[in-house]
Design a protein around this motif. Sequence first.
Motif: not given
Length: 155
Positions: A63-89
């Motif tokens: 199952f996968e559900w995805e919703k576009e959210i604002s850049k501002t909301d995304t940046e705020a939520l990234l600060k709440l994430c678990e340790k270990g960010m993924i960076e990729k191209t």
Amino acid sequence: MIEIERKFLVKSHAFKDEAFKQIKIIQGFLNSNKERTVRIRLTDSLGFLTVKGLSDDAGLSRFEWEKEISKTDTEALLKLCEKGMIEKTRYLIKSGNHTFEVDEFYGDNEGLVVAEIELNHPTELFSKPTWLGEEVTGNIKYYNSQLSNHPYKTW
């Protein structure tokens, strides 16, 4: 909302010559539990909140559900994430009627390059480019949620 996907290692960088688009991605996980992952993803100017369920036994669908959210909301939520960010191209490569998404990882996952292809059904045929390597579909250590907790550099 069921995603059917196969995943492969990439054995050369020849895919870069075939790419029609590149996307820089930063993502983190609000929850990396394999039964329900909650991902936050930021691309150039778009943000996404994604919820994924448990994979089937073969690791082909879930199952996968995805919703576009604002850049501002995304940046705020990234600060709440678990340790270990993924960076990729992510490189998009057309192959027959399909598009491969090839992720070249950075940071703690530097050196890992993985290709994914989404299918309409598990036994659907597709063209395999010469740069496609070993299939790792269903191997949990290649899930982004696992790479955030157990990065490639520690293998």
